[in-house]
Write a protein that holds these residues in place. Structure first.
Motif, mmCIF file in Angstrom:
data_model
loop_
_atom_site.group_PDB
_atom_site.id
_atom_site.type_symbol
_atom_site.label_atom_id
_atom_site.label_comp_id
_atom_site.label_asym_id
_atom_site.label_seq_id
_atom_site.Cartn_x
_atom_site.Cartn_y
_atom_site.Cartn_z
ATOM 1 N N ILE A 77 53.689 18.421 -5.501
ATOM 2 C CA ILE A 77 52.821 18.866 -6.585
ATOM 3 C C ILE A 77 53.428 18.593 -7.960
ATOM 4 C CG2 ILE A 77 53.634 21.235 -6.912
ATOM 5 C CD1 ILE A 77 49.963 20.081 -6.431
ATOM 6 N N LEU A 78 54.736 18.325 -8.008
ATOM 7 C CA LEU A 78 55.433 18.084 -9.274
ATOM 8 C C LEU A 78 55.497 16.603 -9.638
ATOM 9 C CD1 LEU A 78 58.462 20.517 -8.803
ATOM 10 C CD2 LEU A 78 56.283 20.977 -9.956
ATOM 11 N N SER A 99 52.466 9.729 -3.833
ATOM 12 C CA SER A 99 52.691 9.558 -5.265
ATOM 13 C C SER A 99 52.138 10.714 -6.084
ATOM 14 C CB SER A 99 52.058 8.250 -5.742
ATOM 15 O OG SER A 99 50.667 8.219 -5.417
ATOM 16 N N CYS A 100 50.862 11.016 -5.920
ATOM 17 C CA CYS A 100 50.169 12.035 -6.719
ATOM 18 C C CYS A 100 49.166 12.759 -5.836
ATOM 19 C CB CYS A 100 49.436 11.384 -7.889
ATOM 20 S SG CYS A 100 50.481 10.543 -9.079
ATOM 21 N N SER A 101 48.461 13.709 -6.425
ATOM 22 C CA SER A 101 47.415 14.421 -5.700
ATOM 23 C C SER A 101 46.098 13.661 -5.706
ATOM 24 C CB SER A 101 47.200 15.807 -6.316
ATOM 25 O OG SER A 101 48.372 16.587 -6.230
ATOM 26 N N THR A 102 45.821 12.945 -6.818
ATOM 27 C CA THR A 102 44.529 12.258 -6.957
ATOM 28 C C THR A 102 44.720 10.832 -7.465
ATOM 29 O OG1 THR A 102 44.181 12.919 -9.265
ATOM 30 C CG2 THR A 102 43.457 14.466 -7.555
ATOM 31 N N VAL A 103 43.737 10.010 -7.204
ATOM 32 C CA VAL A 103 43.760 8.631 -7.678
ATOM 33 C C VAL A 103 43.729 8.590 -9.203
ATOM 34 C CG1 VAL A 103 42.542 6.419 -7.676
ATOM 35 C CG2 VAL A 103 42.708 7.751 -5.558
ATOM 36 N N SER A 104 43.016 9.515 -9.831
ATOM 37 C CA SER A 104 42.955 9.524 -11.293
ATOM 38 C C SER A 104 44.333 9.789 -11.898
ATOM 39 C CB SER A 104 41.936 10.554 -11.788
ATOM 40 O OG SER A 104 42.317 11.862 -11.413
ATOM 41 N N GLU A 105 45.110 10.665 -11.283
ATOM 42 C CA GLU A 105 46.488 10.891 -11.747
ATOM 43 C C GLU A 105 47.315 9.618 -11.618
ATOM 44 O OE1 GLU A 105 47.233 15.662 -10.793
ATOM 45 O OE2 GLU A 105 48.009 14.132 -9.420
ATOM 46 N N LEU A 106 47.183 8.965 -10.473
ATOM 47 C CA LEU A 106 47.961 7.746 -10.239
ATOM 48 C C LEU A 106 47.548 6.641 -11.207
ATOM 49 C CD1 LEU A 106 50.117 6.371 -8.512
ATOM 50 C CD2 LEU A 106 48.307 5.686 -6.930
ATOM 51 N N ASP A 107 46.249 6.505 -11.443
ATOM 52 C CA ASP A 107 45.768 5.510 -12.412
ATOM 53 C C ASP A 107 46.395 5.743 -13.779
ATOM 54 O OD1 ASP A 107 44.165 4.198 -10.607
ATOM 55 O OD2 ASP A 107 42.317 5.234 -11.184
ATOM 56 N N HIS A 108 46.495 7.000 -14.176
ATOM 57 C CA HIS A 108 47.083 7.326 -15.476
ATOM 58 C C HIS A 108 48.555 6.918 -15.520
ATOM 59 C CE1 HIS A 108 48.341 10.467 -18.689
ATOM 60 N NE2 HIS A 108 47.947 9.351 -19.262
#
Length: 333
Positions: A77-78, A99-108
């Motif tokens: 989560i961190l 990597s992340c929780s969501t694709v939008s986080e990863l895209d960022h």
């Protein structure tokens, strides 16, 4: 010159990465972050260098001008916030799966990496292993593909805590836990690296007392075949993983740390061992450390782009699987 790097996360996987990275002579640990000074000190004390800086502040690590790269292996989560801080500071980031929780986080995060001229790579060690690459190459000998099954099921000692009414991080949705992000991600990553992004996916989780998934079955659909994935942290399985084709079947005993890759000829029934002798398990992160150093040193954009797309495709399946089954992390994501 070796790549000076720092670490976030002082667990066993971090020690493994540091040990394997140092063995390549391409990396040099120069900084350790932990919330507690004594934990950072204990971690650093295992390594000979006296020049390892200790931090109890993520921002302090980010502002260290003596390092160019940060390896992040903190609780799931961190990942997003810590990776964002490092990228904004102009550091390359090697981010443990998932990597992340969501694709939008990863895209960022990928957008930030491009803006800062640095590299973000997700650390899927198993797809970097020599015998996994042999498995992938051998698929050409199978002819038209008919399907595959990939299994990774290990009983977790921390499930005993769940049975006792506790909620350890690995089974805690508030910490980004669950069997899918912990072990299932290995199966998903292997499948997508081997077969590409699926047209659709359906997840059948086994929910446990904490609300997280303790196990699950995931079906990936492609144009002409399907791939069946099985993962668990609440039971164990010795079932092999297989890829089925018109001309034969490829069989491996495990999806990680592969010791054997057997090609079974459909007509003759002959079995041919394709695998190379593998290094001991303690060195199983060496291949990824070599590859990530190469990507950073050579700025191999083709490889970097390929890994970026792979991470997106994997996370898209993970996020859909969670959302479809109400396995939501903090904030309803």
């Amino acid at each position: 010159m070796p790549i000076n790097f720092g670490i976030i996360g002082t667990n066993w996987i971090t020690h493994s990465f540091v040990k394997c990275a140092h063995s390549t002579s391409k990396w040099n640990l120069t900084a350790v972050y932990s919330r507690k000074q004594e934990t950072a000190q204990e971690f650093a004390s295992r390594y000979k260098s006296k020049d390892i800086a200790l931090y109890t502040s993520v921002d302090g690590l980010a502002n260290d001008t003596n390092l160019s790269t940060v390896y992040i292996a903190s609780p799931n989560i961190l990942h997003y916030e810590q990776a964002k801080t490092m990228l904004l500071a102009g550091k390359n980031v090697i981010l443990e799966k998932p990597s992340c929780s969501t694709v939008s986080e990863l895209d960022h995060l990928f957008q930030l990496a491009k803006e800062k001229g640095v590299i973000l790579i997700e650390a899927f060690r198993h797809i970097q292993e020599a015998n996994f690459k042999i498995l992938k190459s051998a698929m050409a000998s199978l002819g038209p593909l008919y399907g595959a099954s990939i299994t990774f099921a290990q009983y977790s000692s921390r499930y005993e805590q769940v049975l006792a009414g506790e909620t350890p991080n690995i089974f805690n949705l508030e910490m980004g836990g669950g069997a899918l992000p912990d072990l299932g991600v290995y199966c998903v990553a292997a499948a997508i690296d081997l077969f590409g992004a699926p047209k659709d996916s359906i997840y059948y989780p086994v929910k446990i007392a904490t609300g997280a998934d303790g196990a699950g079955k995931l079906i990936l659909s492609y144009d002409t075949f399907s791939v069946y994935l099985c993962h668990s942290k609440i039971y164990a399985s010795d079932a092999p993983s297989e890829i089925y084709g018109e001309k034969g079947t490829l069989l491996v005993p495990t999806v990680t740390d592969i010791e054997s890759v057997v090609l079974c000829d459909a007509k003759t029934k002959n079995r041919t061992e394709l695998a190379r002798p593998k290094e001991p398990a303690e060195w199983n992160l060496k291949d990824e450390a070599e590859e990530f150093a190469r990507c950073i040193e050579q700025r191999d954009q083709d490889a970097i782009d390929r890994y970026e797309q792979l991470s997106r495709d994997i996370l898209r399946v993970l996020e859909k699987s969670r959302r479809d089954n109400g396995l939501l992390f903090p904030g309803g994501i």
